[in-house]
Design a protein around this motif. Structure first.
Motif, PDB file in Angstrom:
ATOM      1  N   SER A   1       0.770  -1.048   0.133  1.00 49.98           N
ATOM      2  CA  SER A   1      -0.006   0.383  -0.046  1.00 49.98           C
ATOM      3  C   SER A   1       1.136   1.630  -0.228  1.00 49.98           C
ATOM      4  O   SER A   1       0.657   2.776  -0.958  1.00 49.98           O
ATOM      5  CB  SER A   1      -1.017   0.295   1.271  1.00 49.98           C
ATOM      6  OG  SER A   1      -0.192  -0.073   2.663  1.00 49.98           O
ATOM      7  N   GLU A   2       2.275   0.930   0.861  1.00 53.02           N
ATOM      8  CA  GLU A   2       2.226   2.787   0.907  1.00 53.02           C
ATOM      9  C   GLU A   2       3.540   2.615  -0.230  1.00 53.02           C
ATOM     10  O   GLU A   2       3.466   3.912  -0.990  1.00 53.02           O
ATOM     11  CB  GLU A   2       4.041   2.591   2.208  1.00 53.02           C
ATOM     12  CG  GLU A   2       4.999   1.125   1.478  1.00 53.02           C
ATOM     13  CD  GLU A   2       4.739   0.126   2.228  1.00 53.02           C
ATOM     14  OE1 GLU A   2       5.550  -0.563   2.692  1.00 53.02           O
ATOM     15  OE2 GLU A   2       3.660  -0.165   2.829  1.00 53.02           O
TER      16      GLU A   2
ATOM     17  N   GLU B   1       0.817   3.996  -2.806  1.00 54.30           N
ATOM     18  CA  GLU B   1       0.693   5.541  -2.576  1.00 54.30           C
ATOM     19  C   GLU B   1       1.145   6.392  -3.473  1.00 54.30           C
ATOM     20  O   GLU B   1       1.260   7.651  -3.706  1.00 54.30           O
ATOM     21  CB  GLU B   1       0.731   5.520  -1.041  1.00 54.30           C
ATOM     22  CG  GLU B   1      -1.133   5.242  -0.259  1.00 54.30           C
ATOM     23  CD  GLU B   1      -1.364   4.916   1.076  1.00 54.30           C
ATOM     24  OE1 GLU B   1      -0.296   5.751   1.428  1.00 54.30           O
ATOM     25  OE2 GLU B   1      -2.226   4.025   1.532  1.00 54.30           O
ATOM     26  N   ARG B   2       2.436   5.916  -2.994  1.00 52.43           N
ATOM     27  CA  ARG B   2       3.621   6.817  -3.597  1.00 52.43           C
ATOM     28  C   ARG B   2       3.427   6.779  -5.271  1.00 52.43           C
ATOM     29  O   ARG B   2       3.823   7.979  -5.585  1.00 52.43           O
ATOM     30  CB  ARG B   2       5.616   6.378  -3.355  1.00 52.43           C
ATOM     31  CG  ARG B   2       5.955   6.972  -3.923  1.00 52.43           C
ATOM     32  CD  ARG B   2       7.498   6.884  -3.718  1.00 52.43           C
ATOM     33  NE  ARG B   2       7.812   5.767  -2.169  1.00 52.43           N
ATOM     34  CZ  ARG B   2       8.352   4.343  -2.395  1.00 52.43           C
ATOM     35  NH1 ARG B   2       8.879   4.962  -3.399  1.00 52.43           N
ATOM     36  NH2 ARG B   2       8.542   4.109  -0.725  1.00 52.43           N
TER      37      ARG B   2
END
Length: 61
Positions: free
Chosen positions: A45-46, A49-50
């Motif tokens: 997820s990170e 998102e980036r």
């Protein structure tokens, strides 16, 4: 949200083409493997998102 209980080596199927396998459980850490067609992107997820943030700011390569 669907919540499932699985133990190591058990599989979760999503549709006909995506599978998630629990590889190992150690304390609070769970290792999973995702099998999906190459036409699907799979990200933590990170990272996702980036990528989305970079697309919004025009910095995505």
């Amino acid at each position: 949200m669907l919540v499932l209980s699985r133990v190591a080596q058990e599989l979760i199927s999503i549709g006909d083409t995506i599978s998630v396998r629990i590889l190992a459980v150690s304390g609070d850490s769970v290792r999973i493997g995702v099998e999906a067609p190459r036409s699907f992107t799979v990200h933590r997820s990170e990272i996702y998102e980036r990528i989305q943030d970079e697309k919004k700011t025009g910095k995505h390569k």
